[in-house]
Design an enzyme around this catalytic site. Structure first.
Site, short mmCIF file in Angstrom:
data_model
loop_
_atom_site.label_atom_id
_atom_site.label_comp_id
_atom_site.label_asym_id
_atom_site.label_seq_id
_atom_site.Cartn_x
_atom_site.Cartn_y
_atom_site.Cartn_z
N ASP A 198 -4.98 -7.80 -12.66
CA ASP A 198 -3.92 -7.82 -11.65
C ASP A 198 -4.55 -7.70 -10.26
OD1 ASP A 198 -1.05 -7.74 -11.06
OD2 ASP A 198 -1.46 -5.71 -10.35
N GLU A 203 -5.37 -12.95 -11.97
CA GLU A 203 -4.10 -13.05 -11.25
C GLU A 203 -4.46 -13.25 -9.78
OE1 GLU A 203 -1.63 -12.31 -8.57
OE2 GLU A 203 -1.92 -10.22 -9.15
N ASP A 224 7.29 -10.18 -12.35
CA ASP A 224 7.61 -9.87 -10.95
C ASP A 224 8.57 -10.90 -10.34
OD1 ASP A 224 6.18 -7.51 -10.68
OD2 ASP A 224 4.33 -8.54 -10.12
#
Length: 464
Positions: free
Chosen positions: A264, A311, A362
């Site tokens: 992430d 990501e 998200d």
């Protein structure tokens, strides 16, 4: 193409979101059943978000440990099968098993029973549980600091051991079924984490143990104040001095749990946004360079195939792309962002070495996203996918599966064509996230067959 990622499809469903009668998803029967459903649907990947101890707002991304598992994910039924709980312990209010997740009630119910299981184990077996002793010795590097912070260190060790046992049983079942686990490692850790407390020298702290600067990202069209995450930044010089030992242990732990790991905010491996501690917003800050190349080289020493997914959304400069490409790591593409002129997320621009999503945890669900589009963008969606508003979630899923990307992953909500009220997370919203779960039986044989047909038509079924 990355050898760690064959052409395949996957589903994104947090572990907590599994149907479960004891309040939130666990490592028991519902997880095993979901693996079976994935196999029937021809899905190779189950992406489940971080599984560490939940943090503020019940967020899996604000964990108090980069190594430990969340004890609430333990299956009470499996503990009962060990003889550590009675049948009466398993009786739960019906409301715990339906509707949106109530973390407070689930935690109160489960923690009481986890305590009973521990007491039963300690009374009957603690002195002769050799598997427990081996686990404690092997995991001592992260387990000891975690346990010593607990009110009862032995109980903390017991719960982590049982997490490991139940996890390995589930992963063994998944491997036999041809299903792989995709994990998630938030790049930063919180100030209140055991990692910062045990290794303060690895973080940019002042003499009082407080961050000198904190993490976040600058303003963008969606967040005019930017995002102030508030984690301490890494003291990279100290990480270099120890040959990135903490990072290597961290990724090694994740790859002990998962077949591949999403990093992430991979951008932070190239540059990270530093916000003055006194600022309540992220409008003022600076980008600082980070030694991602050295770190990835160290990780590749331990894991030559480097099964990581980057990501790389947000401020992904050319330097970020070059770093990712130098190590052959797939990036991410979001189709919801792909329908304005020149977008690099457009279906026809998605490269092979990528994971493509209609939307992630998200994002809004596709149906919710569609409702907010203007007419010209809707027209581009229809022209690109050839679909209609009545099936827009599957139109984007078909488009994702039809791209060149080796990995196509859909949220469970989008496979079920659900509205925006079911979205998993709203970034920047402190409360009310992470609560959606599918109704029991929603992921049925018909949906599995429909999914499998699409994956077959787009050459994404697992190879025999």
């Amino acid at each position: 193409m990355s050898s760690a990622f064959p052409r395949a499809g996957g589903v994104l469903l947090p572990l907590a979101s599994l149907p479960a009668r004891h309040g939130l998803g666990d490592l028991g029967a519902s997880a095993h059943d979901f693996v079976d459903w994935c196999a029937a649907a021809g899905l190779t990947w189950w992406q489940m978000l971080p599984v560490g101890p939940l943090g503020p707002g019940d967020s899996p991304y604000s964990s108090t440990s980069a190594f430990a598992g969340e004890p609430l994910y333990l299956s009470l039924d499996l503990l009962a099968q060990e003889g550590l709980l009675a049948d009466a312990d398993l009786e739960a209010p019906a409301a715990l098993g339906s509707g949106r997740i109530d973390y407070r009630r689930a935690a109160a119910f489960k923690r009481a029973r986890l305590g009973r299981a521990f007491e039963a184990w300690r009374a009957r077996r603690a002195a002769r549980d050799r598997r427990f002793e081996r686990f404690c010795a092997d995991a001592s590097g992260w387990l000891d600091p975690w346990a010593e912070r607990a009110s009862d260190p032995l109980e903390a060790r017991f719960l982590q051991h049982r997490f490991q046992v139940q996890w390995r049983d589930l992963r063994s079942h998944a491997r036999r079924s041809g299903v792989r686990f995709l994990g998630d490692a938030p790049i930063f850790v919180g100030l209140d984490s055991v990692d910062v407390q045990a290794h303060p020298e690895l973080f940019r702290l002042d003499r009082a143990g407080l961050p000198k600067v904190v993490t976040g990202c600058p303003p963008d069209p969606f967040t005019p104040d930017g995002q102030r995450w508030g984690h301490p930044h890494y003291a990279w010089r100290a990480h270099r001095a120890e040959d990135f030992r903490w990072w290597r242990a961290r990724i090694g732990r994740q790859l002990d749990l998962f077949d591949a790991v999403r990093i992430d905010h991979f951008i932070g491996f190239h540059h990270a946004y530093e916000i003055p501690v006194a600022n309540a917003h992220a409008r003022v800050g600076r980008w600082g360079r980070t030694p991602g190349r050295e770190l990835l080289e160290a990780l590749r020493t331990d894991h030559p195939r480097l099964p990581l997914l980057a990501e790389d959304l947000g401020n992904a400069t050319r330097g970020v792309a070059e770093l990712r490409e130098a190590f052959g790591l797939p990036g991410m593409k979001i189709l919801q962002w792909g329908f304005h002129p020149g977008s690099s997320d457009a279906p026809h621009r998605v490269p092979e070495n990528a994971a493509v999503y209609p939307g992630t945890h998200d994002n809004d669900t596709v149906r919710g996203w569609w409702r907010g589009l203007d007419a010209p963008t809707r027209a581009r969606v229809v022209a690109t996918t050839g679909g209609t508003a009545g099936s827009v979630a599957w139109d984007l899923w078909r488009a994702a599966c039809g791209t060149a990307a080796h990995t196509a992953i859909a949220q469970a909500q989008d496979l079920l064509e659900l509205p925006g009220s079911t979205r998993t997370n709203v970034p920047g919203k402190a409360r009310g996230n992470w609560r959606w779960r599918p109704a029991p039986g929603a992921l049925d044989a018909h949906l599995a067959a429909r999914t499998r047909d699409l994956l077959d038509a787009t050459d994404r079924l697992p190879r025999s």
